[in-house]
Design a protein around this motif. Structure first.
Motif, PDB file in Angstrom:
ATOM      1  N   ASP B 373       0.806  -1.204   0.000  1.00 56.88           N
ATOM      2  CA  ASP B 373       0.000   0.000   0.000  1.00 56.88           C
ATOM      3  C   ASP B 373       0.838   1.253   0.000  1.00 56.88           C
ATOM      4  OD1 ASP B 373      -2.429  -1.270   0.022  1.00 56.88           O
ATOM      5  OD2 ASP B 373      -2.350  -1.579   2.174  1.00 56.88           O
ATOM      6  N   SER B 374       2.122   1.104   0.036  1.00 54.84           N
ATOM      7  CA  SER B 374       2.955   2.300   0.126  1.00 54.84           C
ATOM      8  C   SER B 374       3.627   2.542  -1.199  1.00 54.84           C
ATOM      9  CB  SER B 374       3.997   2.146   1.218  1.00 54.84           C
ATOM     10  OG  SER B 374       4.805   1.046   0.942  1.00 54.84           O
ATOM     11  N   ALA B 375       3.723   3.787  -1.564  1.00 51.95           N
ATOM     12  CA  ALA B 375       4.349   4.153  -2.824  1.00 51.95           C
ATOM     13  C   ALA B 375       5.310   5.276  -2.553  1.00 51.95           C
ATOM     14  CB  ALA B 375       3.292   4.574  -3.827  1.00 51.95           C
ATOM     15  N   LEU B 376       6.460   5.151  -3.107  1.00 47.70           N
ATOM     16  CA  LEU B 376       7.458   6.181  -2.916  1.00 47.70           C
ATOM     17  C   LEU B 376       7.328   7.129  -4.072  1.00 47.70           C
ATOM     18  CD1 LEU B 376       9.415   6.146  -0.539  1.00 47.70           C
ATOM     19  CD2 LEU B 376      11.200   5.654  -2.146  1.00 47.70           C
ATOM     20  N   ILE B 377       6.718   8.301  -3.840  1.00 42.50           N
ATOM     21  CA  ILE B 377       6.461   9.236  -4.930  1.00 42.50           C
ATOM     22  C   ILE B 377       7.250  10.502  -4.647  1.00 42.50           C
ATOM     23  CG2 ILE B 377       4.701  10.487  -6.217  1.00 42.50           C
ATOM     24  CD1 ILE B 377       2.692   8.462  -4.798  1.00 42.50           C
ATOM     25  N   PRO B 378       8.199  10.829  -5.487  1.00 41.40           N
ATOM     26  CA  PRO B 378       8.957  12.055  -5.249  1.00 41.40           C
ATOM     27  C   PRO B 378       8.118  13.264  -5.611  1.00 41.40           C
ATOM     28  CG  PRO B 378       9.641  11.058  -7.298  1.00 41.40           C
ATOM     29  CD  PRO B 378       8.625  10.140  -6.708  1.00 41.40           C
ATOM     30  N   VAL B 542       9.972   3.379   9.685  1.00 39.10           N
ATOM     31  CA  VAL B 542       9.856   2.603   8.439  1.00 39.10           C
ATOM     32  C   VAL B 542      10.432   1.199   8.603  1.00 39.10           C
ATOM     33  CG1 VAL B 542      10.412   2.553   5.984  1.00 39.10           C
ATOM     34  CG2 VAL B 542      10.035   4.735   7.115  1.00 39.10           C
ATOM     35  N   HIS B 543       9.656   0.214   8.175  1.00 34.19           N
ATOM     36  CA  HIS B 543      10.091  -1.184   8.188  1.00 34.19           C
ATOM     37  C   HIS B 543      10.627  -1.527   6.799  1.00 34.19           C
ATOM     38  CE1 HIS B 543       9.944  -5.552   8.566  1.00 34.19           C
ATOM     39  NE2 HIS B 543       9.665  -5.423   9.841  1.00 34.19           N
ATOM     40  N   PRO B 544      11.731  -2.292   6.699  1.00 31.47           N
ATOM     41  CA  PRO B 544      12.215  -2.671   5.363  1.00 31.47           C
ATOM     42  C   PRO B 544      11.191  -3.533   4.637  1.00 31.47           C
ATOM     43  CG  PRO B 544      13.808  -3.270   7.070  1.00 31.47           C
ATOM     44  CD  PRO B 544      12.570  -2.842   7.765  1.00 31.47           C
ATOM     45  N   SER B 545      11.380  -3.670   3.348  1.00 30.13           N
ATOM     46  CA  SER B 545      10.437  -4.467   2.571  1.00 30.13           C
ATOM     47  C   SER B 545      10.536  -5.946   2.936  1.00 30.13           C
ATOM     48  CB  SER B 545      10.715  -4.298   1.077  1.00 30.13           C
ATOM     49  OG  SER B 545      12.012  -4.792   0.779  1.00 30.13           O
ATOM     50  N   LEU B 546      11.684  -6.351   3.472  1.00 27.07           N
ATOM     51  CA  LEU B 546      11.874  -7.751   3.866  1.00 27.07           C
ATOM     52  C   LEU B 546      11.121  -7.988   5.175  1.00 27.07           C
ATOM     53  CD1 LEU B 546      13.496  -9.950   2.458  1.00 27.07           C
ATOM     54  CD2 LEU B 546      15.322  -9.546   4.070  1.00 27.07           C
ATOM     55  N   VAL B 547       9.973  -8.650   5.057  1.00 29.66           N
ATOM     56  CA  VAL B 547       9.071  -8.793   6.193  1.00 29.66           C
ATOM     57  C   VAL B 547       8.961 -10.264   6.576  1.00 29.66           C
ATOM     58  CG1 VAL B 547       6.634  -8.624   6.835  1.00 29.66           C
ATOM     59  CG2 VAL B 547       7.742  -6.715   5.679  1.00 29.66           C
ATOM     60  N   THR B 568       9.239   0.408   0.088  1.00 26.98           N
ATOM     61  CA  THR B 568       8.824  -0.236  -1.154  1.00 26.98           C
ATOM     62  C   THR B 568       9.620  -1.519  -1.380  1.00 26.98           C
ATOM     63  OG1 THR B 568      10.471   0.964  -2.422  1.00 26.98           O
ATOM     64  CG2 THR B 568       8.305   1.999  -2.203  1.00 26.98           C
ATOM     65  N   ASP B 569       9.169  -2.290  -2.332  1.00 22.08           N
ATOM     66  CA  ASP B 569       9.868  -3.536  -2.647  1.00 22.08           C
ATOM     67  C   ASP B 569      11.306  -3.297  -3.089  1.00 22.08           C
ATOM     68  OD1 ASP B 569       6.996  -5.330  -4.019  1.00 22.08           O
ATOM     69  OD2 ASP B 569       7.744  -5.076  -1.973  1.00 22.08           O
ATOM     70  N   GLU B 570      11.539  -2.122  -3.649  1.00 27.34           N
ATOM     71  CA  GLU B 570      12.904  -1.803  -4.104  1.00 27.34           C
ATOM     72  C   GLU B 570      13.726  -1.153  -2.998  1.00 27.34           C
ATOM     73  OE1 GLU B 570      10.180  -0.710  -6.006  1.00 27.34           O
ATOM     74  OE2 GLU B 570      10.291  -2.531  -7.190  1.00 27.34           O
ATOM     75  N   ASP B 571      13.149  -1.064  -1.797  1.00 24.61           N
ATOM     76  CA  ASP B 571      13.855  -0.427  -0.673  1.00 24.61           C
ATOM     77  C   ASP B 571      14.344   0.965  -1.033  1.00 24.61           C
ATOM     78  OD1 ASP B 571      15.251  -3.449   0.711  1.00 24.61           O
ATOM     79  OD2 ASP B 571      13.589  -2.225   1.424  1.00 24.61           O
ATOM     80  N   THR B 572      13.466   1.728  -1.650  1.00 20.41           N
ATOM     81  CA  THR B 572      13.872   3.041  -2.164  1.00 20.41           C
ATOM     82  C   THR B 572      14.237   3.994  -1.023  1.00 20.41           C
ATOM     83  OG1 THR B 572      12.235   2.614  -3.877  1.00 20.41           O
ATOM     84  CG2 THR B 572      13.261   4.771  -3.879  1.00 20.41           C
ATOM     85  N   LEU B 573      13.441   4.003   0.030  1.00 20.15           N
ATOM     86  CA  LEU B 573      13.766   4.894   1.146  1.00 20.15           C
ATOM     87  C   LEU B 573      15.087   4.497   1.773  1.00 20.15           C
ATOM     88  CD1 LEU B 573      13.017   7.188   3.082  1.00 20.15           C
ATOM     89  CD2 LEU B 573      11.940   5.487   4.544  1.00 20.15           C
ATOM     90  N   ASN B 574      15.325   3.199   1.854  1.00 13.81           N
ATOM     91  CA  ASN B 574      16.580   2.704   2.399  1.00 13.81           C
ATOM     92  C   ASN B 574      17.762   3.271   1.615  1.00 13.81           C
ATOM     93  OD1 ASN B 574      18.025   0.804   4.201  1.00 13.81           O
ATOM     94  ND2 ASN B 574      18.586  -0.168   2.284  1.00 13.81           N
ATOM     95  N   LYS B 575      17.600   3.368   0.312  1.00 10.50           N
ATOM     96  CA  LYS B 575      18.670   3.931  -0.530  1.00 10.50           C
ATOM     97  C   LYS B 575      18.786   5.434  -0.317  1.00 10.50           C
ATOM     98  CE  LYS B 575      17.624   0.731  -4.101  1.00 10.50           C
ATOM     99  NZ  LYS B 575      16.953   0.628  -5.385  1.00 10.50           N
ATOM    100  N   ILE B 576      17.641   6.104  -0.168  1.00  6.36           N
ATOM    101  CA  ILE B 576      17.673   7.563   0.014  1.00  6.36           C
ATOM    102  C   ILE B 576      18.446   7.920   1.269  1.00  6.36           C
ATOM    103  CG2 ILE B 576      16.235   9.568   0.615  1.00  6.36           C
ATOM    104  CD1 ILE B 576      14.143   8.522  -1.295  1.00  6.36           C
ATOM    105  N   VAL B 577      18.232   7.145   2.338  1.00  5.03           N
ATOM    106  CA  VAL B 577      18.894   7.479   3.610  1.00  5.03           C
ATOM    107  C   VAL B 577      20.259   6.800   3.729  1.00  5.03           C
ATOM    108  CG1 VAL B 577      16.673   7.826   4.749  1.00  5.03           C
ATOM    109  CG2 VAL B 577      17.806   5.606   4.915  1.00  5.03           C
ATOM    110  N   GLY B 578      20.716   6.131   2.678  1.00  3.20           N
ATOM    111  CA  GLY B 578      22.032   5.499   2.714  1.00  3.20           C
ATOM    112  C   GLY B 578      22.077   4.293   3.624  1.00  3.20           C
TER     113      GLY B 578
END
Lengths: 157, 620
Positions: B373-378, B542-547, B568-578
């Protein structure tokens, strides 16, 4: 008689040298362990005191760890040197190859009856459990835990 | 010359590695075949970690390619409330019945390390009745730290607590902690070190010292995995077997054994096979079922009393032929083994597609809740790639989707934005704008061209001032001082968290997971801070996509007020925050959205408070 005496003395001297080497090695190992342990405790105590004044400070930093390890380097080099010398000179503690003395020796060798049947049953049960585990998501739990660094598990805390 | 060659031979004989030593080295290398990890400082994240390795090898070791069976067992027991740990129990049963403590003697990397430490020439502590009693300690450790504590915490508090790993395990400290800290790429991990590391470091050193003086101290007195495998030792398929018809109960095997055995093959026996060489009855061999893998080397022919010359020569002749055949067979086996090792090294370090996929995403095959249900929308910069997935695009495109630091900023203030800055303005700025407008309205002097130009200029300046408070010209990135790239995530309560809308407030982002104990422990601290400073604080957990377990279900009865979401499945936020995959991770942004803190590791309430005030005061 004289030759026997010389052989005995040479043997005794080499035994003494070997013993001295081993005792030196023991002292170096104990000192190195103590030094590294006490350094960690000291770093922790100093870091905690710093952190109490400023919560944004870290207890351990790469710089203070390097400073704490620096005095241990010469001792480690001595240890390494002794190892190399021991290898070259062939110094070994042969006591470990001698049989134990004084321990209660009671060799009661018995064979388990029908181990093959038990082995087969356990193998079958194991395979069933593995399949059950894969289907209920247990295998995925193993993967998730293994691909994430558990900071507490490796002492990062 | 003859004396020298005799000396050299004896030196070679003394220090030549035995077959068992070579197998141990081979096994250690196979357990840690991901050599790239030692260079990059990252752990292997491929599919091979679905399986447990037989030996004791921390799965957080940079080179580890499989999961540690003991760590997996503790985690499985901790999750008993949600899911039975059949998988790990089945694997342990399989290892136990096939190999038993042959694993300890031949395959375990930690066993190898202990034996190498024991080779340091020092006086040694021999086995005795005291060491025999101490050998029962590992069963106590198994019962308390591996079974009872994880089960209790898991069932009563829903907290995953692998107690042996956390409080005792020296392999985790040596392979995991030291393995990571020694790499300069992991310098940020030093900030995580505290009392736990200090304690475990000392424990590791003491165990190492004990192994120098006492043969396999960890194996004999502490290792719970050895305790488990020992239960199978009497009926494992591959191991040391005694021919009871030949055995005369002389006890030579037990006397020469350095483990605390009472008979060959009991729960203390590591099946190393050293007793084979001292058994004059040739009663001991290593077997796989009925197949003999290793026979005793004791040459009966030369010492057998009463045998005549011809019998002796016949016996020695046939033994030579046997030896030749054995030597040829072992060469073939070693050749195959080396080929397997090379293939493994190639696979794990170069070819494994699951590793390459894991570098950029942690896609799960059956993620039930992660990211659905979550979408990473810039904000304002959304675009779609050829594959159809959403990609964050800012001033210049990069592989990870955001501008690297030092290039043009990612947040562009357009005229439209300028007109819409009222949503970011704080009260004093609004008042300033209103005052400026009212002042200009009250002026009675006729407005000349220059005056109107000056008025519009001052209005622009005041608007710009208000915009400066919440807008940053820092480059986009995740390092301290950078501006974090915008994103939007849908929270569990259905609301959307849009980072751009948090300008003017301090923002705290925390990465956590249901399988991360320190993460769960610190959630109340975030909750308390959020409740105290709600007006000036925006927060997202935020919880990682790996659940594994459903995070929403996990949080249902906790009563936390701050917003939660799953990446997201691509762990986009994880990448944004390094993010590096190590949890927990906390990121603090000031009112302009600039990073003031970004570290992995637990936080205390005092630290959180200090971080909040630090971020607040940076702007004031």
């Amino acid at each position: 008689m004289f030759l026997l005496f010389i052989a005995h003395e040479t043997g005794t001297r080499s035994m003494t040298k070997k013993k001295t080497f081993m005792i030196l090695q023991t002292i170096v190992c104990i000192l190195l362990t103590l030094m590294l342990s006490l350094s960690a405790v000291r770093l922790y105590r100093e870091g905690t005191a710093r952190k109490a004044q400023n919560p944004l400070e870290s207890i351990y930093t790469p710089e203070n760890v390097a400073d704490a390890l620096a005095p241990a380097v010469p001792l480690f080099l001595i240890f390494a040197g002794l190892q190399i010398a021991g290898l070259v000179l062939g110094v070994k503690n042969e006591d470990s190859e001698q049989p134990a003395r004084g321990s209660r020796i009671r060799c009661e060798q018995t064979a388990l009856k029908r181990p093959a049947l038990l082995q087969a049953v356990i193998v079958v049960v194991a395979v069933i459990l593995i399949i059950a585990g894969i289907s209920n998501g247990g295998a995925r739990d193993v993967l998730v835990k293994a691909v994430t660094i558990c900071s507490e598990c490796i002492g990062l805390g | 010359m003859a004396d020298t060659s005799r000396q050299n031979t004896s030196w070679q004989q003394a220090f030549r590695p035995t077959t068992r030593r070579l197998v141990q080295l081979y096994s250690a290398l196979l357990h840690n075949a991901y050599l790239k990890g030692f260079i990059s400082g990252e752990i292997y994240k491929g599919n091979a970690k679905y399986t447990c390795v037989p030996g004791f090898n921390c799965y957080s070791c940079p080179g580890a390619v499989g999961a540690c069976p003991l760590g997996s067992l503790q985690n499985a027991l901790a999750s008993t409330g949600h899911r039975a740990g059949w998988y790990v129990i089945g694997i342990l049963l399989l290892f136990g019945v096939t190999l038993g403590r042959t694993i300890c003697g031949w395959l375990c990397p930690l066993g190898l390390i202990q034996e190498l430490l024991h080779k340091i020439p020092t006086p040694k502590i021999r086995k005795s009745s005291i060491t025999r009693i101490l050998s029962w300690l590992k069963y106590v450790i198994l019962a308390v730290f591996v079974i009872a504590i994880p089960l209790w915490y898991g069932l009563s508090q829903n907290l995953p607590l692998p107690a042996f790993c956390k409080y005792i395990c020296p392999a985790g400290t040596f392979e995991g902690a030291v393995g990571h800290l020694a790499n300069p790429a992991n310098a940020s991990m030093y900030s995580m070190l505290g009392i736990l590391f200090t304690r475990k470091w000392v424990i590791m050193l003491v165990i190492g010292l004990a192994c120098i003086f006492c043969y396999r101290s960890f194996c004999r007195f502490i290792c719970p995995l050895g305790a488990i495998y020992g239960l199978f030792n009497r009926f494992n398929i591959i191991g040391v077997k005694v021919d009871t018809e030949r055995c005369n109960h002389c006890g030579a095997c037990v006397r020469h054994c350095e483990m605390d055995v009472k008979c060959v093959g009991d729960h203390e026996c590591i099946n190393c096979g050293k007793c084979m060489d001292v058994c004059k009855q040739e009663a001991i061999s290593i077997k796989a079922g009925s197949i003999t893998l290793k026979e005793p080397l004791y040459v009966k022919g030369s010492r057998h009393k009463g045998a005549n010359h011809s019998e002796k020569s016949t016996r020695s002749g046939s033994m030579d032929a046997d030896l030749k055949q054995t030597s040829r067979r072992s060469r073939i086996i070693w050749g195959i083994a080396l080929a397997v090792l090379c293939a493994a090294l190639l696979w794990f370090n170069v070819l494994d597609p699951s590793v390459n996929r894991s570098d950029h995403s942690m896609k799960t095959s059956d993620s039930s809740t992660g990211g659905k249900d979550s979408a990473l929308i810039p904000a304002e910069h959304e675009s779609e790639t050829e594959s159809g997935s959403t990609e964050i695009k800012t001033g210049s495109e990069t592989e990870s989707g955001y501008t690297e630091s030092g290039t043009e900023p990612g947040y562009v203030v357009s005229e439209t934005d300028m007109g819409n800055t009222s949503s970011y303005e704080t009260e004093p700025e609004t008042e300033l704008k209103a005052e400026t407008e009212s002042e200009s309205a009250m002026e009675s002097k006729p407005a000349t061209e220059s005056e109107s130009a000056m008025e519009s200029k001052s209005a622009m300046e005041s608007e710009k001032q208000s915009a400066d408070i919440t807008e940053s010209m820092a480059p986009v990135g995740h390092e301290v001082g950078n501006q974090l790239a915008d994103f939007t995530l849908t929270c569990y309560d259905g609301s959307k968290f849009h980072l751009a809308e948090t300008r003017g407030k301090v923002t705290i982002i925390n990465l956590w997971a249901t399988y991360c104990t320190p993460c769960i422990k610190e959630l109340p601290y975030f909750n308390d801070l959020y409740l105290e400073y709600k007006d000036d604080l925006a927060m997202l957990i935020v919880h990682p996509s790996l659940v594994t377990d459903d995070p929403e279900e996990f949080l249902a009865d906790k009563g936390y007020k701050m917003p939660f979401a799953t990446d997201t499945d691509e762990d986009t936020l994880n990448k944004i925050v390094g993010g590096t995959g190590t949890l927990p991770q906390t990121i603090v942004l000031n009112k302009k959205g600039e990073v003031t803190y970004n570290k992995i590791g637990s936080v205390t309430p005092q630290l959180l408070e200090a971080l909040y005030h630090d971020a607040l005061s940076e702007h004031d």
